[in-house]
Design an enzyme around this catalytic site. Sequence first.
Site, PDB file in Angstrom:
ATOM      1  N   TYR A  89      32.538 143.618  76.367  1.00 33.03           N
ATOM      2  CA  TYR A  89      32.852 142.304  76.921  1.00 33.03           C
ATOM      3  C   TYR A  89      34.327 142.207  77.320  1.00 33.03           C
ATOM      4  O   TYR A  89      35.218 142.204  76.468  1.00 33.03           O
ATOM      5  CB  TYR A  89      32.520 141.198  75.923  1.00 33.03           C
ATOM      6  CG  TYR A  89      31.060 141.147  75.517  1.00 33.03           C
ATOM      7  CD1 TYR A  89      30.053 141.567  76.370  1.00 33.03           C
ATOM      8  CD2 TYR A  89      30.698 140.681  74.257  1.00 33.03           C
ATOM      9  CE1 TYR A  89      28.717 141.522  75.991  1.00 33.03           C
ATOM     10  CE2 TYR A  89      29.368 140.620  73.865  1.00 33.03           C
ATOM     11  CZ  TYR A  89      28.381 141.051  74.746  1.00 33.03           C
ATOM     12  OH  TYR A  89      27.065 141.002  74.355  1.00 33.03           O
TER      13      TYR A  89
ATOM     14  N   HIS B  83      24.870 149.449  71.733  1.00 33.60           N
ATOM     15  CA  HIS B  83      24.797 148.426  72.776  1.00 33.60           C
ATOM     16  C   HIS B  83      24.002 148.895  73.993  1.00 33.60           C
ATOM     17  O   HIS B  83      24.359 149.886  74.625  1.00 33.60           O
ATOM     18  CB  HIS B  83      26.226 148.046  73.196  1.00 33.60           C
ATOM     19  CG  HIS B  83      26.312 146.785  73.986  1.00 33.60           C
ATOM     20  ND1 HIS B  83      27.497 146.331  74.508  1.00 33.60           N
ATOM     21  CD2 HIS B  83      25.374 145.865  74.345  1.00 33.60           C
ATOM     22  CE1 HIS B  83      27.288 145.194  75.152  1.00 33.60           C
ATOM     23  NE2 HIS B  83      26.004 144.895  75.066  1.00 33.60           N
TER      24      HIS B  83
END
Length: 315
Positions: A57, A121
């Site tokens: 992110y 992820h």
Amino acid sequence: MQYRQLGKTGLKLSALGFGASSLGQEFRKVDNLDDALRCIDVALEGGVNYIDTAAFYGRGMSEVLLGRKLPDIPRDKFVLSTKLGRYSGEHFDFSARRVAESVDISLERMGVDTLDMVFCHDIEFVDMSQIVEETLPALREQKAAGKVKAIGVSGYPMKMFKYILDRAEVDVVLTYNHYTLQNDMALELVPICKEKGVGLINAAPFSARLLTDAPLPPWHKATPEVREVAAKAAEHCRTKGSDIAKLALQFSIANPEFASCVTGSANPQRVAQWIEWAEEPIDEQLVAEVQDILKPIHNWFYIEGRPENNDEPVT
């Protein structure tokens, strides 16, 4: 705020979790950094104790900004998870070497001594066998070293979760867009996780704005039919004096089989509104009406990552 046990981890999460992807400007530009950081305070003050982020992110920005706040907050006031292995849109590295580096970098960025959870992820983009044979064993070493309390996987397709749960020991899984008013495929994972004592976390109750009154972002993969049906559902909520986003949030956090439902914003007023919605009773009649409208697109999903890691299309 309700709090729920997360599998056998010993962790207890708020039913509503704060997703820090917005702090990394992952979906839109952050115009006011002070407001963005204030979201963390608003969430914690409202009873939210779970914060989720990822190295991906903002290419580290989300973790860095959390590091501006978290060191000043008593560590027992929040449960923190991050993710590793995805570092940009096309850059994935699930090697054992990178696991160790990524854990240390995340600890340093956020100014904490331990990570409550670390997820691999978006593993649907890579060879599943590497996750089982290399990445998760490397994460177990980090757990043994005391740097991480619980390990797991996150991503989109149900197929890859089932693959991992059948072949590896994990403490928790994080699924997104798959327990909403429109898509409840994540219910397939409930009996599997229960049997194995694995914690289950839901994320993205709004399905990337599909279940809101806001315009869809250009990158949204919804088909014209999906957009049209969702718009009808949103209009129906408006005629009933409600908001489909409110209904979507309440629906997604109501199921106790999911320890928490994560969603995020860089707008503190929005976070405060979500906390208020979480405390209000859900309109079950409106839920039934909206789900009836959404029937033509029930469990519609898109393809993400490698084709072989994806679910079979709905026919």
